[in-house]
Design a protein around this motif. Structure first.
Motif, PDB file in Angstrom:
ATOM      1  N   VAL A   1       0.839  -1.202   0.000  1.00 48.36           N
ATOM      2  CA  VAL A   1       0.000   0.000   0.000  1.00 48.36           C
ATOM      3  C   VAL A   1       0.874   1.252   0.000  1.00 48.36           C
ATOM      4  O   VAL A   1       0.537   2.266  -0.629  1.00 48.36           O
ATOM      5  N   LEU A   2       2.007   1.210   0.675  1.00 53.39           N
ATOM      6  CA  LEU A   2       2.910   2.354   0.744  1.00 53.39           C
ATOM      7  C   LEU A   2       3.740   2.532  -0.516  1.00 53.39           C
ATOM      8  O   LEU A   2       4.523   3.477  -0.608  1.00 53.39           O
ATOM      9  N   ASP A   3       3.580   1.636  -1.469  1.00 52.66           N
ATOM     10  CA  ASP A   3       4.218   1.813  -2.775  1.00 52.66           C
ATOM     11  C   ASP A   3       3.283   2.646  -3.637  1.00 52.66           C
ATOM     12  O   ASP A   3       2.173   2.197  -3.978  1.00 52.66           O
ATOM     13  N   PRO A   4       3.661   3.875  -4.001  1.00 58.32           N
ATOM     14  CA  PRO A   4       2.751   4.759  -4.748  1.00 58.32           C
ATOM     15  C   PRO A   4       2.372   4.244  -6.124  1.00 58.32           C
ATOM     16  O   PRO A   4       1.491   4.810  -6.768  1.00 58.32           O
ATOM     17  N   ARG A   5       2.995   3.173  -6.583  1.00 58.73           N
ATOM     18  CA  ARG A   5       2.592   2.561  -7.850  1.00 58.73           C
ATOM     19  C   ARG A   5       1.417   1.609  -7.661  1.00 58.73           C
ATOM     20  O   ARG A   5       0.697   1.309  -8.606  1.00 58.73           O
ATOM     21  N   TYR A   6       1.231   1.100  -6.420  1.00 57.82           N
ATOM     22  CA  TYR A   6       0.248   0.053  -6.165  1.00 57.82           C
ATOM     23  C   TYR A   6      -0.926   0.535  -5.329  1.00 57.82           C
ATOM     24  O   TYR A   6      -2.082   0.389  -5.724  1.00 57.82           O
ATOM     25  N   LYS A   7      -0.603   1.046  -4.124  1.00 62.85           N
ATOM     26  CA  LYS A   7      -1.609   1.476  -3.142  1.00 62.85           C
ATOM     27  C   LYS A   7      -2.594   0.331  -2.868  1.00 62.85           C
ATOM     28  O   LYS A   7      -2.216  -0.837  -2.842  1.00 62.85           O
ATOM     29  N   MET A   8      -3.879   0.651  -2.678  1.00 61.31           N
ATOM     30  CA  MET A   8      -4.875  -0.384  -2.377  1.00 61.31           C
ATOM     31  C   MET A   8      -5.305  -1.158  -3.614  1.00 61.31           C
ATOM     32  O   MET A   8      -5.867  -2.247  -3.515  1.00 61.31           O
ATOM     33  N   ASP A   9      -5.011  -0.618  -4.778  1.00 59.61           N
ATOM     34  CA  ASP A   9      -5.457  -1.249  -6.021  1.00 59.61           C
ATOM     35  C   ASP A   9      -4.852  -2.633  -6.204  1.00 59.61           C
ATOM     36  O   ASP A   9      -5.488  -3.548  -6.725  1.00 59.61           O
ATOM     37  N   LEU A  10      -3.593  -2.797  -5.789  1.00 67.52           N
ATOM     38  CA  LEU A  10      -2.938  -4.094  -5.953  1.00 67.52           C
ATOM     39  C   LEU A  10      -3.605  -5.157  -5.086  1.00 67.52           C
ATOM     40  O   LEU A  10      -3.823  -6.286  -5.530  1.00 67.52           O
ATOM     41  N   LEU A  11      -3.947  -4.789  -3.850  1.00 71.65           N
ATOM     42  CA  LEU A  11      -4.630  -5.728  -2.965  1.00 71.65           C
ATOM     43  C   LEU A  11      -5.986  -6.114  -3.530  1.00 71.65           C
ATOM     44  O   LEU A  11      -6.369  -7.294  -3.513  1.00 71.65           O
ATOM     45  N   GLU A  12      -6.717  -5.137  -4.034  1.00 72.60           N
ATOM     46  CA  GLU A  12      -8.038  -5.411  -4.590  1.00 72.60           C
ATOM     47  C   GLU A  12      -7.942  -6.329  -5.810  1.00 72.60           C
ATOM     48  O   GLU A  12      -8.769  -7.227  -5.995  1.00 72.60           O
ATOM     49  N   TYR A  13      -6.906  -6.123  -6.621  1.00 70.11           N
ATOM     50  CA  TYR A  13      -6.743  -6.926  -7.833  1.00 70.11           C
ATOM     51  C   TYR A  13      -6.470  -8.391  -7.500  1.00 70.11           C
ATOM     52  O   TYR A  13      -7.123  -9.298  -8.037  1.00 70.11           O
ATOM     53  N   TYR A  14      -5.519  -8.634  -6.602  1.00 67.98           N
ATOM     54  CA  TYR A  14      -5.139 -10.009  -6.294  1.00 67.98           C
ATOM     55  C   TYR A  14      -6.131 -10.700  -5.358  1.00 67.98           C
ATOM     56  O   TYR A  14      -6.407 -11.889  -5.509  1.00 67.98           O
ATOM     57  N   PHE A  15      -6.661  -9.982  -4.373  1.00 67.39           N
ATOM     58  CA  PHE A  15      -7.609 -10.609  -3.457  1.00 67.39           C
ATOM     59  C   PHE A  15      -8.888 -11.025  -4.168  1.00 67.39           C
ATOM     60  O   PHE A  15      -9.547 -11.991  -3.778  1.00 67.39           O
ATOM     61  N   ASP A  16      -9.224 -10.298  -5.198  1.00 69.40           N
ATOM     62  CA  ASP A  16     -10.406 -10.677  -5.979  1.00 69.40           C
ATOM     63  C   ASP A  16     -10.192 -12.015  -6.684  1.00 69.40           C
ATOM     64  O   ASP A  16     -11.141 -12.764  -6.906  1.00 69.40           O
ATOM     65  N   LYS A  17      -8.921 -12.329  -7.028  1.00 69.25           N
ATOM     66  CA  LYS A  17      -8.608 -13.584  -7.681  1.00 69.25           C
ATOM     67  C   LYS A  17      -8.386 -14.722  -6.680  1.00 69.25           C
ATOM     68  O   LYS A  17      -8.676 -15.881  -6.972  1.00 69.25           O
ATOM     69  N   LEU A  18      -7.863 -14.364  -5.494  1.00 72.59           N
ATOM     70  CA  LEU A  18      -7.484 -15.384  -4.520  1.00 72.59           C
ATOM     71  C   LEU A  18      -8.616 -15.779  -3.594  1.00 72.59           C
ATOM     72  O   LEU A  18      -8.636 -16.891  -3.069  1.00 72.59           O
ATOM     73  N   TYR A  19      -9.540 -14.856  -3.351  1.00 68.02           N
ATOM     74  CA  TYR A  19     -10.632 -15.131  -2.417  1.00 68.02           C
ATOM     75  C   TYR A  19     -11.972 -15.050  -3.159  1.00 68.02           C
ATOM     76  O   TYR A  19     -12.112 -14.340  -4.162  1.00 68.02           O
ATOM     77  N   ASP A  20     -12.921 -15.740  -2.596  1.00 68.66           N
ATOM     78  CA  ASP A  20     -14.272 -15.693  -3.164  1.00 68.66           C
ATOM     79  C   ASP A  20     -15.145 -14.741  -2.343  1.00 68.66           C
ATOM     80  O   ASP A  20     -15.294 -13.582  -2.657  1.00 68.66           O
ATOM     81  N   ILE A  21     -15.710 -15.263  -1.280  1.00 64.93           N
ATOM     82  CA  ILE A  21     -16.627 -14.449  -0.478  1.00 64.93           C
ATOM     83  C   ILE A  21     -15.880 -13.575   0.539  1.00 64.93           C
ATOM     84  O   ILE A  21     -16.430 -12.606   1.045  1.00 64.93           O
ATOM     85  N   ASP A  22     -14.623 -13.902   0.843  1.00 64.47           N
ATOM     86  CA  ASP A  22     -13.875 -13.162   1.866  1.00 64.47           C
ATOM     87  C   ASP A  22     -13.014 -12.058   1.288  1.00 64.47           C
ATOM     88  O   ASP A  22     -12.175 -11.486   1.996  1.00 64.47           O
ATOM     89  N   CYS A  23     -13.173 -11.737   0.031  1.00 69.03           N
ATOM     90  CA  CYS A  23     -12.322 -10.743  -0.622  1.00 69.03           C
ATOM     91  C   CYS A  23     -12.410  -9.388   0.076  1.00 69.03           C
ATOM     92  O   CYS A  23     -11.401  -8.804   0.463  1.00 69.03           O
ATOM     93  N   ASP A  24     -13.628  -8.872   0.239  1.00 65.64           N
ATOM     94  CA  ASP A  24     -13.809  -7.548   0.858  1.00 65.64           C
ATOM     95  C   ASP A  24     -13.319  -7.538   2.301  1.00 65.64           C
ATOM     96  O   ASP A  24     -12.773  -6.534   2.777  1.00 65.64           O
TER      97      ASP A  24
END
Length: 617
Positions: free
Chosen positions: A447-470
């Motif tokens: 998140v502290l990487d200004p290239r990624y921020k929260m967007d990177l977490l949202e991108y990968y968690f959407d692929k790795l988790y189903d109902i627990d993504c949010d």
């Protein structure tokens, strides 16, 4: 020497009458080194060291007198530093020109330089007894008395103590927190276990620093309690037990026993498991399944690396086939998976050579199988090399790498090859057992990487988790807000407490204390609804994703805009996700504990190891 210093005055015989000038105030400090006299009606300045006469008229000034003092050999000799012996020597100026120069010799300083030479270049202490070295020293400086081995050992320990104070001051004055990595190693020559403890931090210039603190002997047995006590003792000795960020170890059970105070997020982020160690366990689990499938290639490599004659024949055949022989065949080590990758990677380059030379060569299907396995291992090898870097932050780049591994393994499980399928299934099961160990602080770093921020977490968690993504995304987001609040409170703790007590003391006598409490409560409610630095940071557009992005330089220049986030980034980005920083000390110690130095006690070993590292830095 005294005869040289007492140079006669060349002008004394030529001067018939010299009358000293009457005493009067001479303002320039240069007259402390000259005597003003009159010769044949002209003022002259006589050097108090070499008795040379220079112009002393008022119109001449004193610049030429200062210049003479700078080049006066006898003046330098008379003012040489205390404890040394003055020597005159011939100094080469170039083009065949020489001049007489003055230098000082100090035996204590020479002995210290000899100790530094032994430290920096891993020479044995017995070098002081080597006849060749004794003759060499006598040739260049007959005055130097070579010390004994015990004297050199004492000198090395003194240097170690001095350098340790310097390093301790550097760490004490550093504003940010310190990340610790540690690992164990057994010296083959001594059969003793040593623990390397390394500190990692970002200094005031926003440069990542790694400094070895201890290379300490740990008596057997190496139980968790004993390792934990040694580690805590080091932290207390260096006074960094209250400014830790994380501790990264291979042994998680040892890590869990560490209990310290004044930690980030109440210590919930302290324990880290080496990420390279996790990847190593995952890959080794998969290689157990495909071990038999690669046995034929292993046999072929072993055959052609057994004798020099076979190696030469293999190289000659490669040249006949116009295949560049720039990599030598290597046999893998059962305990190192990356050696298996290296063996397969090199063997595949010489596939045609094996076909020509060896009648019992691997079949085409076996080569295809090896190629398939090697392709999968390459990704793990590349990621391990990236996250093991020591010159740049790695905490912010590990999260996308570990997510990519998870996604790729999920895809590999679908392979139609049953052996590959079984291999990936074992790797996936091992990965799942360690996925929960992947630290939350790694998510904060991304998140502290200004290239990624929260967007990177949202991108990968959407692929790795189903109902627990949010839920997973909100958990990391809340951790970021908690850290902002914690660092903000720490920053304002001293000044706000002093201001609050001062304010209440002043207004209490005026009956306004209740009003002050009311205003403080109202301010707290208003502040809680305000946007934080993190909100403004996340609202800004992400920076372009480039490979040469310097995240430390970015946070250094954006400190005025986000001072609290900058303080968090300084601590988080210094965290090492592997113990490679401590493992690197073992490769150097292989030279320090060479057969010629196998009898060194552990105190001397630590002094040599640490001092060498500190001085080179």
């Amino acid at each position: 020497m005294n005869e040289l210093l007492q140079a006669p005055s060349e002008a004394s015989d030529q001067v018939e009458s010299i009358t000293k000038i009457e005493n009067r105030r001479l303002k320039s400090v240069v007259w402390q080194h000259f005597e003003k006299i009159r010769i044949d009606g002209k003022d002259k300045a006589k050097c108090n060291y070499c008795n040379k006469f220079l112009g002393g008229e008022a119109r001449n000034g004193t610049k030429h007198l200062h210049h003479h003092l700078d080049i006066c050999v006898l003046k330098k000799a008379s003012t040489s530093w205390k404890g040394g012996q003055t020597m005159l020597f011939s100094k080469v100026l170039g083009r065949g020109k020489k001049e007489l120069a003055c230098g000082s010799y100090n035996e204590e300083n020479a002995r210290r330089e000899l100790a530094l030479m032994i430290i920096l270049h891993e020479y044995p202490l017995s070098i002081v007894d080597h006849i060749g070295f004794i003759r060499f020293v006598a040739a260049i400086q007959p005055l130097f008395q070579l010390p004994s081995r015990n004297t050199m050992k004492k000198e090395i320990l003194d240097i170690y103590a001095d350098e340790k104070q310097v390093v301790m001051k550097l760490i004490d004055t550093n504003e940010g927190r310190v990340a610790i990595t540690s690992d164990m190693w057994t010296a083959s020559n001594q059969k003793k276990g040593y623990m390397a403890i390394t500190a990692h931090y970002i200094d005031g210039n926003w440069t990542l620093q790694s400094i070895i603190l201890r290379f300490i002997y740990v008596p057997a047995p190496h139980t968790n309690d004993r390792l934990c006590n040694v580690l805590i003792g080091c932290l207390l000795d260096w006074n960094i037990n209250t400014k830790l960020s994380t501790i990264t170890l291979d042994n998680c059970s040892t890590n869990d026993k560490l209990q310290l105070d004044k930690l980030i997020h109440n210590g919930s982020l302290l324990h880290m498991c080496c990420s390279a160690h996790i990847l190593n366990l995952i890959v080794k689990e998969g290689l157990r399944v495909v071990k038999e499938g690669m046995e034929k290639i292993r046999e072929s490599v072993a055959y052609w690396t057994t004798t020099p004659k076979r190696v030469e024949k293999f190289e000659e055949t490669a040249k006949q086939l116009r295949i560049p022989f720039n990599k030598k065949l290597t046999l893998d080590c059962p305990t190192r998976w990356n050696s298996t990758f290296k063996m397969l990677d090199i063997a595949l380059c010489y596939k045609d050579v094996f076909f020509r030379l060896y009648t019992c060569f691997p079949t085409e299907s076996q080569w295809e199988f090896a190629k398939d396995v090697c392709w999968r291992l390459r990704m793990f090898n590349d990621i391990t090399e990236i996250i093991s870097g020591s010159k740049y932050p790695t905490a912010n780049i590990f999260f996308p790498k570990i997510c990519e591994i998870k996604l790729v393994i999920d895809e590999w499980v679908k392979s139609p090859n049953q052996i590959i399928h079984n291999m990936e299934e074992q790797m996936l099961n091992k990965f799942k057992s360690y996925w929960s160990v992947i630290h939350d602080i790694i998510g904060v770093a991304s998140v502290l990487d200004p290239r990624y921020k929260m967007d990177l977490l949202e991108y990968y968690f959407d692929k790795l988790y189903d109902i627990d993504c949010d839920l997973e995304i909100s958990r990391i987001r809340q951790l970021c807000y908690d850290l902002v609040s914690e660092y903000q409170a720490k920053k304002n703790d001293g000044s706000s407490s002093r201001f609050s007590s001062f304010e209440e003391g002043n207004v209490g006598d005026n009956g306004m204390s209740d009003f002050v409490k009311f205003m403080a409560k109202k301010k707290k409610v208003r502040t809680s609804s305000m946007k934080t630095e993190l909100d403004y940071y996340l609202e800004e557009d992400n920076l372009p994703i480039t490979s040469d992005f310097d995240i430390l330089s970015w946070w250094k220049t954006n400190g005025l805009k986000y001072p609290i986030l900058q303080a968090i980034a300084r601590d988080v980005l210094a965290i090492r996700i592997t113990t490679v920083g401590s493992k690197s000390a073992f490769s150097a110690d292989g030279q320090i504990l060479s057969p010629n130095r196998s009898r060194l006690n552990h105190t001397t070993v630590e002094a040599l190891m640490c001092t060498k590292s500190w001085i080179w830095k």
